[in-house]
Scaffold this motif. Structure first.
Motif: not given
Length: 319
Positions: A118-125, A137-142
Motif C-alpha cells: 500500500x505504501x509503495x502504491x501510494x508513493x508510486x501514485x 526526473x525519469x530516474x526517480x520515477x523508475x
C-alpha cells in the motif's frame, strides 16, 4: 604199470573237479537296506548357542533342533525400527499439513507485505503525478516504479504460499512419504524374519543320524547341521548281472530276508536301471562276467511298518 596208475588218478581228479564245478550252487543275490535321507541347515551364519536334540533321536515337524547367535540381525532390526519411525512421522506430517503456528506466521507476513505494498502504491501514485507535471526526473520515477513492482511481487508470493498451505499437502508428497514408510516397514519385516531364522526348525520327520557341529562352533548358512533318515521310507537295492536280469520285471512281487534277523517280508520292484560303476554294486562277491552289464533293481516293501526298524545298510537277501 606205475604210469598207468598215475594216468588214472589224474583222470579221476579232472572228473572230480568237473563234477564239483557242475554242482556249484548259484550265489544268492544280496542287497542293501536304504532310507530316504534328509538334512537341515541354518539359513543364516551364526554361532551355535544350544542344541536341543541328540543323535538317534526322532523329531517331528516343527521341533526346534538348535538355536544360533546372530548379533548382526539384532543390529539390523534396530536400524529398521528407527527408519520405520522416521518414515511414519513423515507420513503424518504430510497428512497434517502446516501447523497453526506456521499459518499465523504466514498471515503476519502477509499483513506486513500488504502494508508495504500500500505504501509503495501510494508513493508510486504521487511519483506518477509529479512526473506528469515534470517535477520528477525519469530516474526517480523508475525507482518508485521498481519499488512498487517489488512490493507487489512479494505480496503475490506470500499470498500464493498461504493459499498452498491452506489447501493442504499435495497428494504426490503424501504418496512419496507413504512409499518411504512401506519401504522401511518391509526392511523391518525382513530383519524380523531373519531374526526368527536363528532357530533351526525341523521341516520333516527324521531319525537323526549325525549332528555335524557342537555348541559354540560357527554354523555357516546352508551347511548340513543335522542329517538323518525319514521314517518308514525303507527300500532295498540289489545289483543283478545282465545274464540274470531277465528274471526280474518292474512291478514284480518278490520275497526278501533280512540277514541279521532272518525276518522275511514281501516287496515290489519299482525300478530297474543300469549301473555305470563297479563301485555301485551291493554284493561283496559279485558273480558275473566282466563284459556283462550290471543293473540295479529297487524294491519297496509291501508293508512299510514291517521294515521301519531295519538297520540302514544292513544286508538283505533276495529269494
Amino acid at each position: 604199470m606205475k604210469n598207468s596208475v598215475l594216468t588214472s588218478l589224474a583222470l579221476a581228479s579232472v572228473l572230480t573237479l568237473a563234477g564239483c564245478k557242475e554242482s556249484k550252487q548259484e550265489r544268492l543275490i544280496v542287497g542293501k537296506t536304504r532310507k530316504e535321507v534328509v538334512s537341515f541347515s541354518p539359513k543364516l551364519t551364526g554361532r551355535i548357542l544350544k542344541i536341543y536334540v541328540e543323535e538317534g533321536q526322532s523329531v517331528k515337524v516343527g521341533d526346534t533342533l538348535a538355536m544360533l547367535d546372530v548379533p548382526e540381525v539384532s543390529a539390523k532390526i534396530a536400524q529398521a525400527k528407527g527408519a520405520t519411525s522416521s518414515a511414519r512421522a513423515q507420513v503424518q506430517l504430510a497428512k497434517n499439513g502446516a501447523s497453526p503456528d506456521q499459518l499465523r506466521q504466514l498471515k503476519a507476513k502477509q499483513n506486513g507485505l500488504q502494508e508495504q505494498f500500500k505504501y509503495a502504491q501510494k508513493s508510486f501514485g504521487r511519483a506518477k503525478n509529479m512526473y506528469r507535471d515534470s517535477l520528477l526526473s525519469p530516474q526517480n520515477y523508475d525507482e518508485y516504479f521498481a519499488k512498487y513492482q517489488g512490493a507487489k511481487a512479494q505480496l503475490d508470493a506470500v499470498n500464493a504460499e498461504l493459499h498452498d498451505v491452506q489447501l493442504g499437502t499435495r497428494y504426490e508428497k503424501i504418496e512419496m512419504a507413504q512409499g518411504q514408510q512401506n519401504q522401511a516397514m518391509g526392511a523391518l519385516q525382513e530383519a524380523n524374519v531373519a531374526y526368527s531364522e536363528r532357530y533351526v526348525i525341523a521341516t520333516n520327520e527324521m531319525e537323526i543320524e549325525t549332528i555335524s557341529l557342537n555348541k559354540g562352533e560357527l554354523a555357516t548358512a546352508g551347511y548340513p547341521l543335522f542329517t538323518g533318515y525319514i521314517p518308514e521310507t525303507s527300500y532295498f537295492r540289489f545289483t543283478i548281472p545282465e545274464s540274470k536280469i531277465a528274471k526280474y520285471q518292474k512291478g514284480m512281487s518278490v520275497k526278501m530276508v533280512v540277514n541279521y534277523s532272518n525276518k522275511e517280508f514281501a516287496g515290489k520292484i519299482v525300478s530297474i536301471k543300469q549301473l555305470a560303476k563297479y563301485a555301485d554294486i551291493t554284493t561283496a562277491f559279485p558273480d558275473y562276467e566282466p563284459e556283462e552289464a550290471i543293473y540295479e533293481i529297487k524294491v519297496v516293501p509291501v508293508n512299510p511298518n514291517l521294515t521301519k526298524d531295519i538297520l540302514v545298510n544292513s544286508n538283505v537277501t533276495l529269494k
